[in-house]
Design a protein around this motif. Structure first.
Motif, PDB file in Angstrom:
ATOM      1  N   ALA A 123       0.886  -1.092   0.239  1.00  0.00           N
ATOM      2  CA  ALA A 123       0.162  -0.104  -0.083  1.00  0.00           C
ATOM      3  C   ALA A 123       0.818   1.518  -0.133  1.00  0.00           C
ATOM      4  N   TYR A 124       2.151   1.277   0.759  1.00  0.00           N
ATOM      5  CA  TYR A 124       3.016   2.393   0.835  1.00  0.00           C
ATOM      6  C   TYR A 124       3.363   2.785  -0.692  1.00  0.00           C
ATOM      7  N   ALA A 125       3.727   1.693  -1.505  1.00  0.00           N
ATOM      8  CA  ALA A 125       4.154   1.686  -2.766  1.00  0.00           C
ATOM      9  C   ALA A 125       3.141   2.388  -3.665  1.00  0.00           C
ATOM     10  N   GLN A 126       2.085   1.914  -3.524  1.00  0.00           N
ATOM     11  CA  GLN A 126       1.066   2.453  -4.296  1.00  0.00           C
ATOM     12  C   GLN A 126       0.777   3.849  -3.951  1.00  0.00           C
ATOM     13  N   ALA A 127       0.755   4.101  -2.803  1.00  0.00           N
ATOM     14  CA  ALA A 127       0.473   5.459  -2.444  1.00  0.00           C
ATOM     15  C   ALA A 127       1.533   6.523  -3.042  1.00  0.00           C
ATOM     16  N   VAL A 128       2.857   6.005  -3.145  1.00  0.00           N
ATOM     17  CA  VAL A 128       3.870   6.927  -3.761  1.00  0.00           C
ATOM     18  C   VAL A 128       3.784   7.096  -4.925  1.00  0.00           C
ATOM     19  N   ILE A 129       3.207   5.967  -5.650  1.00  0.00           N
ATOM     20  CA  ILE A 129       2.902   6.104  -7.239  1.00  0.00           C
ATOM     21  C   ILE A 129       1.767   7.350  -7.336  1.00  0.00           C
ATOM     22  N   CYS A 130       0.681   7.186  -6.422  1.00  0.00           N
ATOM     23  CA  CYS A 130      -0.398   8.297  -6.592  1.00  0.00           C
ATOM     24  C   CYS A 130       0.184   9.600  -6.371  1.00  0.00           C
ATOM     25  N   PHE A 131       1.190   9.706  -5.439  1.00  0.00           N
ATOM     26  CA  PHE A 131       1.486  11.035  -5.268  1.00  0.00           C
ATOM     27  C   PHE A 131       2.526  11.543  -6.264  1.00  0.00           C
ATOM     28  N   GLU A 132       3.417  10.667  -6.890  1.00  0.00           N
ATOM     29  CA  GLU A 132       4.018  10.925  -8.139  1.00  0.00           C
ATOM     30  C   GLU A 132       3.203  11.326  -9.190  1.00  0.00           C
ATOM     31  N   ALA A 133       2.149  10.906  -9.514  1.00  0.00           N
ATOM     32  CA  ALA A 133       1.306  11.163 -10.615  1.00  0.00           C
ATOM     33  C   ALA A 133       0.747  12.389 -10.373  1.00  0.00           C
ATOM     34  N   LEU A 134       0.089  12.587  -8.875  1.00  0.00           N
ATOM     35  CA  LEU A 134      -0.418  13.961  -8.547  1.00  0.00           C
ATOM     36  C   LEU A 134       0.398  15.132  -8.740  1.00  0.00           C
ATOM     37  N   SER A 135       1.777  14.925  -8.424  1.00  0.00           N
ATOM     38  CA  SER A 135       2.655  15.771  -8.696  1.00  0.00           C
ATOM     39  C   SER A 135       3.206  16.149 -10.290  1.00  0.00           C
ATOM     40  N   GLU A 136       2.925  15.378 -10.851  1.00  0.00           N
ATOM     41  CA  GLU A 136       3.033  15.585 -12.398  1.00  0.00           C
ATOM     42  C   GLU A 136       1.753  16.388 -12.939  1.00  0.00           C
ATOM     43  N   ILE A 137       0.446  15.975 -12.268  1.00  0.00           N
ATOM     44  CA  ILE A 137      -0.484  16.735 -12.605  1.00  0.00           C
ATOM     45  C   ILE A 137      -0.440  17.959 -12.247  1.00  0.00           C
ATOM     46  N   LEU A 138      -0.090  18.427 -11.236  1.00  0.00           N
ATOM     47  CA  LEU A 138       0.142  19.674 -10.632  1.00  0.00           C
ATOM     48  C   LEU A 138       1.154  20.577 -11.196  1.00  0.00           C
ATOM     49  N   LYS A 139       2.084  19.682 -11.528  1.00  0.00           N
ATOM     50  CA  LYS A 139       3.345  20.458 -12.252  1.00  0.00           C
ATOM     51  C   LYS A 139       2.892  20.898 -13.611  1.00  0.00           C
ATOM     52  N   SER A 140       1.906  20.213 -14.463  1.00  0.00           N
ATOM     53  CA  SER A 140       1.334  20.532 -15.671  1.00  0.00           C
ATOM     54  C   SER A 140       0.559  21.951 -15.555  1.00  0.00           C
ATOM     55  N   ALA A 141       0.054  22.177 -14.352  1.00  0.00           N
ATOM     56  CA  ALA A 141      -0.701  23.263 -14.089  1.00  0.00           C
ATOM     57  C   ALA A 141       0.345  24.736 -13.626  1.00  0.00           C
TER      58      ALA A 141
END
Length: 129
Positions: free
Chosen positions: A47-65
């Motif tokens: 679950a921790y590794a999955q959460a890290v992936i979630c936050f990496e994706a969110l970081s990329e989405i935020l970065k695009s804005a």
């Protein structure tokens, strides 16, 4: 943004605010829920590794804005078992480690997601001038 955590109510259980005020005329980004799946479609068991992936994706989405974790006003997260809460919270705290203030937050335990391998899903609301 302004943290809203009145001293007249019980303090938050973790590193988050009870509310966040977003100033008028700021740009707002609401993400879709991100699951713990990599670009190559692999899904870690943990679950921790999955959460890290979630936050990496969110970081990329935020970065695009043009935004970062510092612009996050609210985090909504969903885990499939209480046992997954600690891993999720560790990943969230890492994601928010360099932010100058904390967001509001909701964490729910749900019965499942579209595929049984998924243990964590996270979405954010962010705002910036």
């Amino acid at each position: 943004m302004k943290e809203l955590t009145p001293v007249t109510i019980r303090p938050p259980f973790a590193r988050y605010a009870h509310g966040v005020e977003i100033p008028a005329h700021w740009r707002i980004v609401q993400t879709s829920g991100q699951l713990g799946i990599r670009a190559d479609d692999s899904i870690p068991e943990d679950a921790y590794a999955q959460a890290v992936i979630c936050f990496e994706a969110l970081s990329e989405i935020l970065k695009s804005a043009g935004m970062t974790a510092n612009d996050v006003a609210h985090i909504s997260a969903y885990v499939t078992a209480r046992d997954h809460m600690a891993g999720y919270m560790r990943a969230r705290d890492t994601f928010m480690a360099h932010a100058t203030r904390v967001p509001s937050s909701t964490l729910l335990i749900v019965s499942g997601f579209t595929r049984p391998e998924f243990k964590v899903e996270v979405e954010v609301l962010a705002a910036a001038p």
